[in-house]
Design a protein around this motif. Structure first.
Motif, short mmCIF file in Angstrom:
data_model
loop_
_atom_site.label_atom_id
_atom_site.label_comp_id
_atom_site.label_asym_id
_atom_site.label_seq_id
_atom_site.Cartn_x
_atom_site.Cartn_y
_atom_site.Cartn_z
N PRO A 76 31.03 10.94 -47.89
CA PRO A 76 29.97 10.74 -46.89
C PRO A 76 29.04 9.58 -47.24
N ASP A 77 29.08 9.13 -48.49
CA ASP A 77 28.22 8.03 -48.92
C ASP A 77 28.98 6.70 -48.94
N ALA B 224 24.87 4.80 -45.38
CA ALA B 224 25.01 6.13 -44.79
C ALA B 224 23.66 6.83 -44.85
N LEU B 225 23.31 7.54 -43.80
CA LEU B 225 22.00 8.18 -43.72
C LEU B 225 22.12 9.70 -43.68
N VAL C 49 25.52 12.96 -43.03
CA VAL C 49 25.25 14.31 -43.54
C VAL C 49 23.91 14.82 -43.01
N VAL C 50 23.73 16.12 -43.17
CA VAL C 50 22.43 16.76 -43.00
C VAL C 50 22.19 17.54 -44.28
N ASP D 26 36.29 12.26 -43.71
CA ASP D 26 37.04 11.09 -44.18
C ASP D 26 37.54 10.26 -43.00
N VAL D 27 38.09 10.94 -42.01
CA VAL D 27 38.57 10.22 -40.82
C VAL D 27 37.41 9.56 -40.10
N PHE D 28 36.30 10.29 -39.95
CA PHE D 28 35.15 9.74 -39.24
C PHE D 28 34.59 8.51 -39.95
N VAL D 29 34.50 8.56 -41.27
CA VAL D 29 33.94 7.42 -42.01
C VAL D 29 34.84 6.19 -41.81
#
Lengths: 312, 312, 312, 312
Positions: free
Chosen positions: A103-104, A171-172, A221-222, A280-283
């Motif tokens: 996610p980072d 990434a936020l 992420v949240v 992973d796919v989204f990133v």
């Protein structure tokens, strides 16, 4: 609860003094341009004065290729308004974040897809160079990997290569789960300490570098605390509607809420992040969209046909 | 709320009829052996009859190398009690899960670190073969990547190579956040549909394969719903202690709780997972620990010195 | 010296009895269709009877995106002539090779980019299913990783899922350096022992599986011996022409030696490591081209617009 | 033909004026210390004056773990003699090369395994800090990825963090195939333009940075030309011995050609792709050995027990 997004900081607050908001709808997405005009408004929102453009596309996660290209184009247009227009302008794109933690990894993945040209300037014939501006790029890693503050790495390189602008991609962490991988924020205010998925980042701003810094951020992420917090809020809303007895929950002191959430999450040492199973796919796909928009904005003289490779 | 861990299914319930529980403490870890003895107990726990061994090491995430080796040794001992002891026994280790999604990649990462020997049997001189049993291994991927049910891939290969036992390694979803990357479960009951981080898995059991199946699982995520659910529970406990007014929350109907949680999490399409920010590092280290334990249990004739490479 | 390519086995031999050769030129590429018609011809070439189609594109390494799409389309057309045409046909694509060794990773990389659909058949509405045929895919790894003969893995899965055809994708060793990453071979004869970059592969053919096997291969390496061998041949040719003059080879001027080596290595532009230094980039791009062609041939009912994502 | 290795530049030349050579044998390896003492010797060898230490371990590729640890220890000892000994010394380790191209990825892989501590200095209690020196590390990528000369990135960061020494790790091109992955060179002369697998590197030396630069290099490739060149040399040697007999080289028997090629390629056992087929595994293992030696030399106060994690 803090958020990296100006739009979330603004909330549903309607008109706020010192803040100008402008909205525009596209096919499957919306663009909101927020201008924080003075220090007072900045203090209220917790965001420094400047321009914040948000592209929202709730359908991004459906993996609709046509929508992704439209978002990429919208990003290119909004970026163009923030970037210098001179053909001679030079750029340094920095992909912040840790490539080992999915996610980072957005920043490094964007850098991987960029059309890097700074070193070609001497070799490319002038007629081809038309529209090809000087772009350098680096993913400097994070403090835990290098032992060096990211800000120091960037400053050191800026002093060597003297670009006209730094563009930082990161990434936020969002406030609401529905923002994950559906929102892109562009800001001409740079990166401020404490933003991003990794939370100890040093400032990367005009103040620290001496040149303008545009930041591109996407929530991936949240924080887990958010889920607990939102559950309490949802409960309070439900109870207020339907019961005298539970009226008081809405008034539960902040402090008490934090204690409760601590009780739920404390056993797990360290930062818990909430992220979709398919992150992973989204990133990968979001990195393609962001790199596509960036490449188009950085090299405005290159037409659509030549840009197609970027989507590969 | 369902859990992949027998120990969580058992809860703090003390003695349960038809269930035998045995505990043992090590240096920095605890071993609990749960035997589900009959169908009635199985129905109550939602776990088929069989043996479930859990190794708990709350300090795993501190990245203490010595502790990791002790856990690896404990795993080797517990596995040895479930594996056939014959020198001629042959094994097929299956690393379940998706290598592209970090929290689901544990199985493939373990397979990557295994001492695979099945093809060497013909070349290795008999005196070296002492203690080297036949081990084959595969990470078959997930349905979305191959279009084939994992169970079908495994069954097809089992029919070709005829091993004496299948050992399936998988990432699990836990019920509590403090179980993430601190717990290893071994079960002689195989893998049942709906377990694991990816939730549509077909059964991999003695019934479907015709040979014994041992499952090794490590929780790497908690479903986001769990956080919301636990928040409500913690609130109810707090309120029951201190207030007449909020007594009723403890009696809030299940259905109502689900609706509330849906309100919090619904906007985000798909499965939201809660996982530590450092999940990549943890998966790498846990895979080393599990592979170390497996290698030692599979090749009992190889002494410590020769096993050291496994930790590289 | 053996080669995996029928075209190289044929050499510049002109007409050979029992072999039919057909050539066609495209924009930037050439297609040669070789039919080995009888056992005698097969023995002479060291290639079993069958059809061998070669697509040659010397410019592939220039990374011209337009050319890559034309090659992908040519591959789709040639494959279509070998694949069954029924809408109900089902396929199992096998990506042979070792994902850890870049020049051997072509097969796994192609599988990663395939439109896998076998598991969707039950969910996709019939009107969308039009043109979507059943495709399963797996990269089974190599013997050293799994301990299992690749042929056994494939046979086991074929017996479970019963496809109409197996398509095997593999990296090949070529005879000449200028074939590396410029040539694609399709053959309806399957994979024979000893082919590929990894050289101990078991047969994957109609004889071993009971269903037709189409093989797609791309040369990614040349054996180092080839370089030395070619050097001698070039030298011999030179000396035969002018043998009086060069009697004392020990006195051959440095310059002349360099010219000779140039003659051997010139066809391959740039720094040849025998596998090129940029092999990683080439494998990525070639995998995209092959997967694009495969996807189009496997799902002929899907039009261009929908196929575009495949190039991402 | 140029080589990155001083030992190869020296050849079998016996005593050379201005060059001091010292040899030492270990268990399975040899250490040769070459000192180039003056400019004249430097000109003759094509290597600037300085110290060049070579560790040769022909058995490295057998993957003998014990040997690897002995090499790692030898490297630590030789490095210790070149590094400052003060507990307060600070270091910046740079992993040169391209992480996307396996034979060029050694530098980045070493950096990935380093004990980076610069950022911990403020948090680690003084009694634990004993022996923990300040180490920062970065893999800056290559010109084609960043658009920035590697030397500029390093200089920029050096000016920010002011280390006492830069240590640059790089993959090298050797002259002889038997050096690939069997040799480690340490030099106190830094990196000079044209070295490394990627050949346009800028200088990274005391002259360009203002602080001492130690270079660690491992050959991972041989240029393909080398193979052809060696073939000719071997042929020439053969002919000089027996020139009468082989006057007509065109009639040289097949068998004799094979013998010749064997003479050229024999020192490198197995399938040589000029970079070996198993380059990925070798790079991983060599990176572990080099990082182990570096970590030990950088943090001399940490004893063996604590160092063990480095081998994971």
């Amino acid at each position: 609860m803090r958020t990296d997004l100006a739009l979330e900081a603004l909330g549903g607050a309607g008109q706020v003094p010192g803040v100008r908001v402008e909205e525009e709808r596209g096919d499957g997405y919306a663009v909101t341009r927020v201008a924080v005009l003075d220090q007072e408004a900045a203090g209220r929102l917790g965001k420094p004065p400047g321009r914040y453009v948000t592209i929202e596309a709730p359908g991004f996660r459906t993996r609709d290729r046509g929508l992704q290209e439209r978002i990429s184009n919208a990003l290119a247009r909004e970026l163009a308004a923030m970037l210098p227009s001179e053909a001679s302008a030079s750029f340094f794109v920095v992909g912040l974040g840790n490539w080992n933690a999915t996610p980072d990894a957005l920043g490094p993945e964007v850098v991987h897809r960029l059309l890097v040209t700074r070193h070609l300037k001497d070799y490319v014939p002038p007629d081809l160079r038309n529209g090809l501006r000087s772009v350098a790029a680096l993913a400097p890693g994070v403090l835990g990997l290098t032992g060096i503050e990211t800000g120091d790495i960037i400053r050191g390189i800026v002093q060597q290569i003297r670009p006209d602008m730094v563009i930082a991609v990161d990434a936020l962490a969002a406030r609401n789960v529905d923002r994950i991988m559906t929102t892109i924020q562009i800001a001409d205010t740079g990166i401020h300490p404490g933003s991003g998925v990794g939370n100890h980042r040093a400032a990367v701003t005009q103040e620290t570098l001496g040149i303008p810094v545009v930041a591109i951020g996407v929530p991936t992420v949240v924080h887990a605390q958010t889920i607990a917090y939102d559950t309490l809020d949802a409960l309070a809303r439900t109870l207020q509607d339907r019961s005298e007895l539970f009226r008081a929950l809405g008034q539960m002191p902040e402090q008490e809420k934090r204690r409760l959430i601590g009780e739920v999450l404390a056993p797990a040492v360290g930062d818990l992040m909430v992220t979709p199973k398919e992150i992973d796919v989204f990133v990968e796909e979001m990195a393609t969209v962001v790199a596509g928009g960036l490449n188009a904005a950085l090299h405005p003289g290159i037409d659509d046909v030549d840009l197609s490779p970027i989507f590969a």
